[in-house]
Every structure is written in structure tokens, then in C-alpha cells.
Design a protein around this motif. Structure first.
Motif, mmCIF file in Angstrom:
data_model
loop_
_atom_site.group_PDB
_atom_site.id
_atom_site.type_symbol
_atom_site.label_atom_id
_atom_site.label_comp_id
_atom_site.label_asym_id
_atom_site.label_seq_id
_atom_site.Cartn_x
_atom_site.Cartn_y
_atom_site.Cartn_z
ATOM 1 N N ARG A 271 0.829 -1.204 0.000
ATOM 2 C CA ARG A 271 0.000 0.000 0.000
ATOM 3 C C ARG A 271 0.867 1.259 0.000
ATOM 4 N NH1 ARG A 271 -5.194 0.620 1.270
ATOM 5 N NH2 ARG A 271 -5.285 -1.449 2.212
ATOM 6 N N TRP A 337 -6.262 -5.592 -5.997
ATOM 7 C CA TRP A 337 -7.199 -4.536 -5.617
ATOM 8 C C TRP A 337 -6.460 -3.223 -5.372
ATOM 9 C CZ3 TRP A 337 -12.346 -3.728 -5.477
ATOM 10 C CH2 TRP A 337 -13.191 -4.814 -5.644
ATOM 11 N N GLU A 341 -6.797 0.373 -7.445
ATOM 12 C CA GLU A 341 -7.070 1.631 -6.748
ATOM 13 C C GLU A 341 -6.061 2.707 -7.128
ATOM 14 O OE1 GLU A 341 -6.920 3.284 -2.139
ATOM 15 O OE2 GLU A 341 -7.192 1.147 -2.512
ATOM 16 N N HIS A 342 -4.802 2.296 -7.369
ATOM 17 C CA HIS A 342 -3.741 3.259 -7.679
ATOM 18 C C HIS A 342 -3.414 3.312 -9.174
ATOM 19 C CE1 HIS A 342 -3.176 2.692 -3.318
ATOM 20 N NE2 HIS A 342 -2.776 3.947 -3.352
ATOM 21 N N ARG A 367 -15.842 -2.585 -9.383
ATOM 22 C CA ARG A 367 -15.550 -1.364 -8.614
ATOM 23 C C ARG A 367 -14.643 -0.418 -9.395
ATOM 24 N NH1 ARG A 367 -14.511 2.756 -6.926
ATOM 25 N NH2 ARG A 367 -14.087 3.480 -4.795
ATOM 26 N N PHE A 368 -13.635 -0.959 -10.051
ATOM 27 C CA PHE A 368 -12.694 -0.179 -10.859
ATOM 28 C C PHE A 368 -12.692 -0.766 -12.265
ATOM 29 C CE2 PHE A 368 -10.924 -0.132 -6.512
ATOM 30 C CZ PHE A 368 -10.867 1.234 -6.278
#
Length: 547
Positions: A271, A337, A341-342, A367-368
Motif C-alpha cells: 500500500r 485490488w 485503486e492506484h 468497482r474499478f
């Protein structure tokens, strides 16, 4: 190239671009003061080849160590060691290439008349004042087991005795008649771990070694018409740094597309890395026409002890060039995931676990949305019709390694007759409209072996075809290493086809892959290779035209 169409007689270039391709008369009409015309004189012109899974940096590294390819006896091996001992100062290391013939090193010590490796006493006799190490094969080249051999000084440095217990599985220290280590270590791991576990003092490839190895790799790939590589398996931080150095020096003649092989060990580290350090690799990435970096590699499977050993040895990655991983499907999902997100493209070798990966990607897609991101599934093995439909819905890119999967390692697939047509189903993938790309995996470097394997689909131990209904036509196979590879890097409008305005990345071949005998396909070479109009192989071809 289109079957039945008139072959191109000439090509006109303007700067780094193609101006015209066609008959001599057609090309002549484009002549101007800044135009270069290459008369093909009956030879075959193709777009520069794009290796979708190259591991290019490895090839030149092989030339930095003494070769044992000629060795047919222990005496031959000892002669090489003795010659090295004569030229190197006492106390230094002598490290060779493995026993066997490259690029596969099949058989190891069975290539020697004695059917075994030299033991420590034999190595001591020719190099008593040096540390000697003959490594086993890198498992991706051939087939384990690999057989290493060390002399007494090298064993003593590593404190290897009859009680030594390796901290990684797959290693056996052979004992002699006296109950002490003979100097021979047998490894069954596909990716050798002996140097990361019990032989940690063996000199690793340093930065300068890797830089020189990369320099030497370039002409070896260009000799087969390769003008671009895509390293979807991931490159370690040091490997990326090596490419960057050569690019800074102006010596990178291969269009190089890399993705990051991460060093993180858990989701928390991942992360932070994605949030704070990998912004340059987001989306389509960062770079220029010669070097760019986009996305991350996320592995699935692997051995935890092996991954830990490699991470402890960083920046050394041995022959791999990437960082080993150990991910359960749950770990893989967590990392994927985070990548979504990034806005980091995900690349993953899936082999026979494509359905599991697609489950993860479909959940992420809700979601993405992945459409347009061109995430990549690599090294595909078994693929069902349902898998293909799912891949298409998600807009994924697919890469294949036909020579490695079919010829080299296809024997295990022969017994499953019912699923042979689902194994590396190249024709089905193409007929579904997917731009299937192919790579060499550095075994060997020539993409014409990939073309041959895509057409013949033969397995090496029996000569039988695996899933013959999935065999490609010649032009289809050629497109997997030209046009289709350009989609991996969003460059289908700049390379991969012969058209005005495209980059002048071209190869003039010594045979026509559309008409050559099938058995000759794997042996085609380039007489001339251009990258951006610059000759990177075959300068004599151009000199002959001007004389």
C-alpha cells in the motif's frame, strides 16, 4: 505480409519513419533529398519483431563466465578450470557456466563420459589455491535437477560438512565414500536457490556485470530481427536501473517496455509503495520511445522460503532479474485490488490458474472498470471457451510462450487427450478477436522458434503435436510477434506493421516465414535489423547496397 500478395521489393524511409513499402516503382515515386531507399533484392521484409516475454538481460550474462558447452568429459571441465586458475590470482573465485549445451543444458553431467560431475578432489588438483564453483542449470533453461560442483576451499568457506542442512527444500548435498561432502550439490528447484541459501558467498552478478551483460544481449536479439521487448514478468529495481543506465548512455538500441517486480512482503508495504513510490508506473507509465515503465507484476503461487531467501539477498536476483514471490490467491487478490485503486496495470503469469485470476479481476472490475487498462495475463496454459469470453469482456491482454510451453515442457500435457485443444489455444484466442502476443522467454532468444512452435505445436520427446486444432497459420504466428505485441504497450499505431508513418523498425530476413519449410522456420535469421531507421544488425547488408 499477405499470402499471395506481391512481396515488397523496396522500402523508403524518412528519418525514423517508414515512408513507403512496395514495388520498386512505387517506392521510387517517394524519393526525395531526405529519403533512404533499401532495395530488398528479393529478400523478405517484416516489421521488427516484438518479444512479449524476453528476459533479455540474461543472455549477455551467459557470456561473462567460461563456457563448458564443449565439455564431453571431466578432463574437459578440469582443463577449463585449470586455464582460469592460471590467469586469475590465488584466492579468487572461478565460476563457470553449467555443464551441458546451451540454451537448455539438458542432461547436465550425463553429457560427460563419466556421467557425473567432477568432485572436490578433482577440482582441488587443478585449482588448489582458488575457490571453484560450477553451477547447476537455471531451471527455466532446461529441466531440473541441476548439478553444482565445488572444490574444498569453496566448501570450507561456506562451512558445508556432513551435517549441513539446507534452509530451502529441493537441495541435496552428496556425500563421498568417506562420508564427507563430495563437492556435488543436486537441486530439483526450478529456480535455483542454492546460491540464496547455502552458497551465499559465491560472487553475485554486480551492477556493472549486469550492465555489460545487457550490452552483449542487444546484438544477440537484434540478430533475429527483434526490435522491441516487453518484460511483463517484471524487473527488479536493480534490473530497471541497469536499463536506465544504458538508456542514459545512449546505448539502448532495443525499444524496451518494463514493469516493476516489487520487493514488498505484505499488503501494508504494498500500500505504501503504490501510494508513495510507484506514481511513475501508473496508467500507461512513464518513458520515451526507447525505454518506459508501466505497471507491476503480481505473482501467484510460489514458495515462501524461496521468496524470503531472494529478498534477503537483494539486490542480487541471480539469473532471474525479477524478485521471487509467494502469494496465495488471497494475497494476489489483495495486491490486485490495491493496484486497481492506484491505477497500476497488473501483469501476472497464470499458466493453469487463469480462472482463479479472472474471478479476482471480475470482482475488481465491478468497482474499478478494467476496460482500456489492458491488464496482462501471461504464460497461459489451459484456457476454456468460458475463460476466453471472460478475458475479452475484461479487455485483458494475453501473452503466450509457445516454444517453452509446447516444445520444451509439453510432455506432461500429452496424457490429457480430452484437454489438449484447451492447452495454449492460440487459434481460439485469435478467433475471439484477442491480439494474442508471443514471447521467447529467453529459451532461446529467437522469436522464430515461437513462430515454429505455434505452427507445428510439437513436443520434443515424442514429436507429437499437442492440440493440433490450435495450430496457427504462418501469417497468424508472425502477427503474434509483430502486430499483436504492440498492443501490450499501447503502441499499435506506431509499430508492429509495415505502413507509412510507422516507426522504421524493420527486419530483412534470410528466408520467407510464409513459404519456408516448416522445419526451417525456427532457424530464420535477420540479414538486417533497423530500429527507428538505424541499423542495429547487418551493417554489411547496407554497405553492400551502397557499393
Amino acid at each position: 505480409m499477405v499470402p499471395g500478395a506481391a512481396p515488397a521489393q523496396a522500402v523508403a524511409l524518412s528519418g525514423d519513419r517508414v515512408l513507403a513499402v512496395g514495388s520498386n516503382a512505387e517506392v521510387a515515386r517517394t524519393r526525395g533529398p531526405e529519403t533512404r531507399v533499401i532495395d530488398l533484392d528479393g529478400r523478405t521484409l517484416v516489421p521488427g519483431l516484438i518479444d512479449a516475454h524476453a528476459h533479455m538481460e540474461r543472455e549477455g550474462l551467459k557470456t561473462l563466465r567460461p563456457s563448458l558447452a564443449h565439455a564431453r568429459s571431466i578432463a574437459d571441465v578440469l582443463a577449463v578450470v585449470a586455464a582460469e586458475a592460471a590467469r586469475k590470482p590465488p584466492g579468487s573465485w572461478i565460476v563457470t557456466m553449467p555443464v551441458g549445451q546451451p540454451p537448455f543444458y539438458f542432461g547436465g553431467p550425463s553429457n560427460l563420459a563419466e556421467g557425473r560431475m567432477p568432485d572436490r578432489h578433482e577440482l582441488d588438483a587443478v585449482a588448489p589455491d582458488h575457490l571453484v564453483y560450477i553451477p547447476g542449470l537455471f531451471g527455466n533453461w532446461g529441466v531440473p535437477p541441476g548439478h553444482s560442483a565445488l572444490n574444498s576451499r569453496a566448501l570450507a568457506l561456506h562451512r558445508i560438512d556432513d551435517a549441513t542442512c539446507p534452509d530451502c527444500s529441493g537441495l541435496t548435498i552428496e556425500l563421498g565414500a568417506d562420508g564427507q561432502p563430495s563437492g556435488v550439490i543436486v537441486e530439483t528447484n526450478k529456480r535455483p536457490l542454492v546460491e540464496f541459501s547455502i552458497l551465499t558467498q559465491v560472487p553475485a552478478f554486480g551492477f556493472e556485470d549486469r550492465l555489460e551483460g545487457l550490452r552483449r544481449s542487444l546484438p544477440l536479439y537484434h540478430a533475429f530481427g527483434t526490435t522491441s521487448i516487453y518484460e511483463g514478468h517484471g524487473s527488479s529495481p536493480e534490473t530497471i536501473a541497469v536499463y536506465r543506465r544504458l538508456w542514459e548512455e545512449g546505448g539502448l538500441t532495443m525499444r524496451t517496455r518494463l514493469c516493476v517486480s516489487p520487493t514488498w512482503s505484505n499488503v501494508q508495504e504494498a500500500r505504501l509503495a503504490m501510494r508513495d513510490w510507484l506514481s511513475y508506473a501508473r496508467g500507461r507509465g512513464t518513458g520515451d520511445p526507447m525505454l518506459s515503465v508501466s505497471g507491476v507484476y503480481i505473482g501467484l503461487g510460489g514458495d515462501k522460503a524461496a521468496a524470503g531467501a531472494v529478498r534477503r539477498a537483494l539486490p542480487n536476483t541471480g539469473w532471474m532479474g525479477f524478485v521471487e514471490w509467494a502469494n496465495r490467491i488471497e494475497d494476489f487478490s489483495d495486491y490486485a485490488w490495491l493496484a486497481a485503486e492506484h491505477d497500476l496495470r497488473v501483469h501476472s503469469v497464470v499458466v493453469d490458474r487463469l480462472a482463479e485470476v479472472l474471478d479476482v479481476f471480475e470482482a475488481i472490475d465491478a468497482r474499478f472498470p478494467l476496460a482500456g487498462r489492458r491488464w496482462v495475463v501471461e504464460h497461459v496454459g489451459y484456457v476454456t471457451a468460458e475463460d476466453i469470453a471472460r478475458v475479452r469482456r475484461l479487455g485483458l491482454m494475453v501473452t503466450s510462450i509457445p516454444f517453452y510451453m509446447l516444445w520444451k515442457n509439453g510432455a506432461s500435457r500429452l496424457s490429457d487427450e480430452a484437454r489438449q485443444e484447451q492447452f495454449l489455444p492460440q487459434r481460439a484466442l485469435l478467433e475471439a478477436g484477442l491480439p494474442l502476443a508471443a514471447g521467447s522467454d529467453n529459451i532461446p532468444v529467437s522469436l522464430f522458434t515461437a513462430i515454429w512452435a505455434s505452427v507445428a505445436r510439437q513436443e520434443r520427446t515424442t514429436g507429437r503435436a499437442i492440440g493440433p486444432g490450435q495450430a496457427l497459420e504462418r501469417l497468424q504466428a508472425l502477427q503474434t510477434v509483430t502486430r499483436n505485441g504492440a498492443f501490450l504497450s499501447f503502441e499499435e499505431d506506431r509499430k508492429g506493421t509495415l505502413a507509412p508513418g510507422r516507426w522504421a523498425d524493420l527486419a530483412v530476413l534470410d528466408a520467407d516465414p510464409l513459404t519456408a519449410p516448416v522445419d526451417a522456420l525456427a532457424h530464420i535469421r535477420a540479414e538486417l535489423t533497423l530500429v527507428g531507421g538505424r541499423a542495429v544488425h547487418g551493417h554489411s547488408f547496407l554497405q553492400a547496397q551502397s557499393s
